[in-house]
Design an enzyme around this catalytic site. Structure first.
Site, PDB file in Angstrom:
ATOM      1  N   HIS A 130       0.851  -1.181   0.000  1.00 37.26           N
ATOM      2  CA  HIS A 130       0.000   0.000   0.000  1.00 37.26           C
ATOM      3  C   HIS A 130       0.887   1.232   0.000  1.00 37.26           C
ATOM      4  O   HIS A 130       2.116   1.154   0.157  1.00 37.26           O
ATOM      5  CB  HIS A 130      -0.949   0.006   1.200  1.00 37.26           C
ATOM      6  CG  HIS A 130      -2.190  -0.800   0.982  1.00 37.26           C
ATOM      7  ND1 HIS A 130      -3.114  -0.495   0.007  1.00 37.26           N
ATOM      8  CD2 HIS A 130      -2.651  -1.910   1.611  1.00 37.26           C
ATOM      9  CE1 HIS A 130      -4.101  -1.370   0.043  1.00 37.26           C
ATOM     10  NE2 HIS A 130      -3.843  -2.249   1.005  1.00 37.26           N
ATOM     11  N   ASP A 160       0.001   7.152  -3.674  1.00 40.56           N
ATOM     12  CA  ASP A 160      -1.117   6.744  -4.528  1.00 40.56           C
ATOM     13  C   ASP A 160      -1.462   7.782  -5.577  1.00 40.56           C
ATOM     14  O   ASP A 160      -1.592   7.467  -6.768  1.00 40.56           O
ATOM     15  CB  ASP A 160      -2.363   6.481  -3.669  1.00 40.56           C
ATOM     16  CG  ASP A 160      -2.350   5.104  -3.037  1.00 40.56           C
ATOM     17  OD1 ASP A 160      -1.454   4.305  -3.352  1.00 40.56           O
ATOM     18  OD2 ASP A 160      -3.244   4.823  -2.220  1.00 40.56           O
TER      19      ASP A 160
END
Length: 385
Positions: A130, A160
């Site tokens: 992540h 991200d």
């Protein structure tokens, strides 16, 4: 749709995080984005799909890629697309029959954008991850935080969305430009570790020049400098100070009622603890609103730290219409702004599969619409993405 990408068809193979944000940005700029959702529950706890703003302006079809004909439906859409966005682990798209080789053989001008954390190759390519892990390895997490304390998490904006989604969009649009001039598409390997590392280019230069200390909280832009920091106010609010240049620093001192002659020199690192303590003492004497009134519009580079809810009502952002209300939700407007072909927020985020028939028909597949597309089919295995 209007905007600079009007007429550009984008096929998004549903994932989470940076892929959906990249596709949303393309939709904001006018692209016709069709998102292929899988039947059954998603990978994360489900909320109301109508509030998933990363899907604004898109249409959703549900295709079960485990069905014998599922891959053919997706490839049929890819035949008619200019860009495909896929955010699964390396090899998953190939296993499902919708990888770049299969798609490019049928549509040689296709841009196939692949969004991953670790990239398509390398020792960690197939590992789960992540944002926090990607920016940790890319070197962006370590410098963020107070001296003597642990690194601080910058939400998932740096990895991200900054190092991931925006680099995917840049890569896809660059490849689209080439495809339009040559007729040849290509694969865009957008890895969050690559993009995040690229974002640190300035600091790589400072490090090489000996102008960056490895210990966090000791440098000009990481909270080490007292004139580039955040200070608490009397009402537990905070003010952000960015008075780097001498003229702005002079304005800061005037606003705080401090005399330069009574303080250590601005760039005397040994005197920074004294400066910080004095600034903190003064800022703590007034409320955030009082300091905002005193500094706003001036050149001291001092601004209130606003919450996500408060920022929507800041006068400057209101004047610029930085936030707009659509389908009952106040949300960030399209960025960046184009003078001749501005983008616009499209329709509300769709329920998964809400547009299966209409989107496939619009893209020329309606006449052969398989009946099984409407029956929910079998949920795909979790963990592939």
């Amino acid at each position: 749709m209007s905007g600079p990408l009007a007429g550009v068809r984008v096929l998004e193979l549903a994932g989470i995080g940076p892929g959906p944000f990249a596709a949303m940005l393309l939709a904001d700029l006018g692209a016709d984005v069709v998102r292929v959702d899988r039947p059954g529950p998603g990978a994360l706890p489900a909320g109301d799909p109508k509030r998933d703003l990363l899907n604004r302006g898109k249409r959703s079809v549900v295709v079960d890629l485990k069905h014998p004909d599922g891959a053919e439906v997706v490839l049929g859409l890819a035949d008619r697309a200019a860009i495909v966005i896929e955010g699964w682990r390396p090899g998953v798209a190939e296993r499902l029959g919708v990888g770049p080789q299969a798609a490019l053989e049928r549509n040689p001008s296709l841009v196939y954008g692949r969004m991953t954390g670790w990239g398509q190759h390398g020792p960690l390519a197939h590992a789960a991850g992540h944002d926090i892990g990607y920016i940790a390895v890319a070197g962006a997490l370590h410098p963020i935080g107070r001296s003597g304390g642990p690194p601080q998490i910058p939400l998932n904006l740096v990895g991200d969305f900054g190092g991931g989604a925006l680099y995917l969009v840049v890569g896809c649009l660059a490849a689209l430009h080439t495809a339009r001039s040559t007729g040849r598409g290509q694969v865009v390997d957008a890895a969050i570790v690559d993009g995040t590392a690229h974002l640190t280019t300035l600091f790589a230069g400072l490090l090489a020049d000996g102008a960056w200390q490895p210990e966090r909280g000791r440098n000009l832009l990481d909270g080490g400098a007292p004139f580039y920091d955040v200070y608490a106010t009397a009402d537990d609010g905070h003010m952000a100070v960015g008075a780097l240049e001498p003229q702005f620093y002079a304005e800061l001192l005037r606003g705080l009622g401090l005399a330069d002659a009574d303080l250590p020199a601005q760039h005397d690192v040994t005197g920074w603890p004294v400066l910080r303590a004095r600034f903190a003492e003064v800022f703590a004497g007034r409320t955030r609103a009082e300091w905002t009134e005193l500094f706003e519009g001036g050149d001291a580079c001092v601004a209130p730290v606003l919450s996500l809810a408060e920022t929507q009502h800041h006068p400057h952002l209101v004047a610029r219409a930085t936030f707009e209300e659509h389908f009952g939700i106040r949300q960030p407007a399209v960025a960046p702004r184009l003078s001749r072909t501005p983008g616009a927020i499209g329709g509300s985020p769709p329920e998964p599969g809400a547009d299966t028939a209409t989107a496939l028909t619009d893209w020329g597949l309606g006449a052969d619409l398989p009946r099984w597309l409407d029956n929910g089919a079998v949920s795909q295995r979790q963990g592939d993405h």
